[in-house]
Design a protein around this motif. Sequence first.
Motif, short mmCIF file in Angstrom:
data_model
loop_
_atom_site.label_atom_id
_atom_site.label_comp_id
_atom_site.label_asym_id
_atom_site.label_seq_id
_atom_site.Cartn_x
_atom_site.Cartn_y
_atom_site.Cartn_z
N ARG A 1 -4.80 4.97 -6.30
CA ARG A 1 -6.01 4.50 -5.17
C ARG A 1 -5.11 4.58 -4.04
NH1 ARG A 1 -6.94 3.47 -10.11
NH2 ARG A 1 -7.61 1.65 -10.64
N LEU A 2 -4.68 6.16 -3.52
CA LEU A 2 -4.68 6.03 -1.79
C LEU A 2 -4.05 7.81 -1.73
CD1 LEU A 2 -4.84 4.93 0.74
CD2 LEU A 2 -2.59 4.17 0.55
N VAL A 3 -4.48 8.49 -1.02
CA VAL A 3 -4.16 9.45 -0.02
C VAL A 3 -3.55 9.92 0.80
CG1 VAL A 3 -4.59 12.09 -0.10
CG2 VAL A 3 -5.36 10.83 -2.60
N SER A 4 -2.36 9.88 1.52
CA SER A 4 -2.08 10.06 3.10
C SER A 4 -1.85 11.30 3.05
CB SER A 4 -0.88 8.76 2.98
OG SER A 4 0.31 9.23 2.32
N LEU A 5 -1.79 12.03 4.12
CA LEU A 5 -1.44 13.23 4.55
C LEU A 5 -0.15 13.03 5.47
CD1 LEU A 5 -4.94 14.99 5.23
CD2 LEU A 5 -3.39 14.86 2.98
N MET A 6 1.22 13.67 5.61
CA MET A 6 2.22 13.13 5.74
C MET A 6 2.58 14.73 6.36
SD MET A 6 2.56 10.61 5.53
CE MET A 6 4.22 9.78 5.92
N ASP A 7 2.93 14.70 7.44
CA ASP A 7 3.02 16.51 8.53
C ASP A 7 4.84 16.30 9.02
OD1 ASP A 7 3.61 18.27 9.91
OD2 ASP A 7 1.85 18.09 11.07
N HIS A 8 5.58 16.83 8.18
CA HIS A 8 6.70 16.83 8.74
C HIS A 8 7.22 18.20 8.98
CE1 HIS A 8 7.01 12.94 6.07
NE2 HIS A 8 7.83 12.54 7.13
N THR A 9 6.47 19.32 10.21
CA THR A 9 7.00 20.50 10.60
C THR A 9 7.97 20.21 11.09
OG1 THR A 9 4.32 20.77 9.88
CG2 THR A 9 6.12 22.70 11.10
N MET B 1 -0.89 4.48 -8.05
CA MET B 1 -0.56 5.08 -7.17
C MET B 1 -0.96 5.76 -5.82
SD MET B 1 -0.18 8.09 -10.41
CE MET B 1 0.38 10.02 -9.87
N HIS B 2 -0.04 6.05 -4.78
CA HIS B 2 -0.84 6.43 -3.99
C HIS B 2 -0.37 8.10 -3.47
CE1 HIS B 2 0.86 6.24 1.08
NE2 HIS B 2 -0.26 7.12 0.61
N LEU B 3 -0.79 8.99 -3.76
CA LEU B 3 -0.18 10.17 -3.27
C LEU B 3 0.08 11.24 -1.76
CD1 LEU B 3 -2.93 12.50 -5.03
CD2 LEU B 3 -0.65 10.87 -5.90
N ARG B 4 1.28 10.74 -1.44
CA ARG B 4 1.73 11.26 -0.45
C ARG B 4 1.97 13.07 -0.24
NH1 ARG B 4 7.09 9.32 -0.12
NH2 ARG B 4 8.05 11.37 0.12
N CYS B 5 0.98 13.42 0.42
CA CYS B 5 0.46 15.08 1.11
C CYS B 5 1.62 15.43 1.88
CB CYS B 5 -0.43 15.90 0.57
SG CYS B 5 -1.10 14.71 -0.88
N LEU C 1 1.00 -1.29 -0.53
CA LEU C 1 -0.24 0.24 -0.40
C LEU C 1 0.81 1.09 -0.43
CD1 LEU C 1 -3.32 -0.95 2.48
CD2 LEU C 1 -3.41 -1.35 0.25
N HIS C 2 1.95 1.12 0.66
CA HIS C 2 2.55 2.78 0.95
C HIS C 2 4.72 1.90 0.21
CE1 HIS C 2 4.19 6.41 3.06
NE2 HIS C 2 4.93 6.31 1.96
N THR C 3 4.86 2.75 -0.50
CA THR C 3 6.05 2.38 -1.36
C THR C 3 7.33 3.54 -1.20
OG1 THR C 3 8.73 0.92 -1.70
CG2 THR C 3 6.48 0.92 -3.19
N ASP C 4 8.39 3.64 -1.28
CA ASP C 4 8.66 4.86 -1.21
C ASP C 4 9.79 4.30 -2.29
OD1 ASP C 4 7.94 6.81 -0.19
OD2 ASP C 4 8.37 6.64 2.23
#
Length: 227
Positions: free
Chosen positions: A162-170, A137-141, A56-59
């Motif tokens: 197929r998938l969208v995730s919200l990433m907080d790298h603040t 595709m998995h959009l890593r926002c 589901l999630h690979t960079d």
Amino acid sequence: MSGELVLDNARLVLRDEVVLGAVTIRDGLIHDLERGRVGVGEDFDGDYLIPGAVELHTDHAEYHMRPRPDVEWEPTAAVLAHDAQMTAAGATTVLDAVRLGSGPDDDAAATARAARRLTEAIIGTRQADVLRADHLMHLRCEISAPDCLEQFESYADHPLVRLVSLMDHTPPHHKPRRTPVPDQTLPCHPFAPNTPVHCSHPSAPRPRSSHLTNSKTKTRSTTHLLH
């Protein structure tokens, strides 16, 4: 994948048990599962036949394309190398993460260009039918990035998403405290009628296989992946 294919005399790894049986694939879909040998089709000689895993999630596609800072590999070659690693690990459906949004130390134009080049490579290799796995595709926002929303709007309606995730790298609190995670079953395709079977690459083995060696006995068994 058209026509009919029967995989006989295989040890089928089901949800709760392993049974000797046969799988019939018709027009790219699992049509039937039968216990015991049916005497027709490809003889697996008792090898294991397991469902392919869903990643589901690979960079890793991004890492192949940008293995080091200020270094970019040709994106099509990067996707092909990534695809080979995924299938060797047992994944037959892969949601490739595409980073949207640049960090405070990133070149915004370079980040957007990398996302576009990776997306084009995924689309191009799919169209050329040279991938072993089914890549989506998995959009890593990166929600802290000021350009995240603008980039997201460019990809939101893409049919491969197929998938969208919200990433907080603040910084400096971008890493959450790790908590124990209970054992989970790896998502995979079910052995069930009407499940799609993906064997699009003309030179890929049907079905794909990886060899496992027993370190004590030095004997080798074969595990086949079916998606």
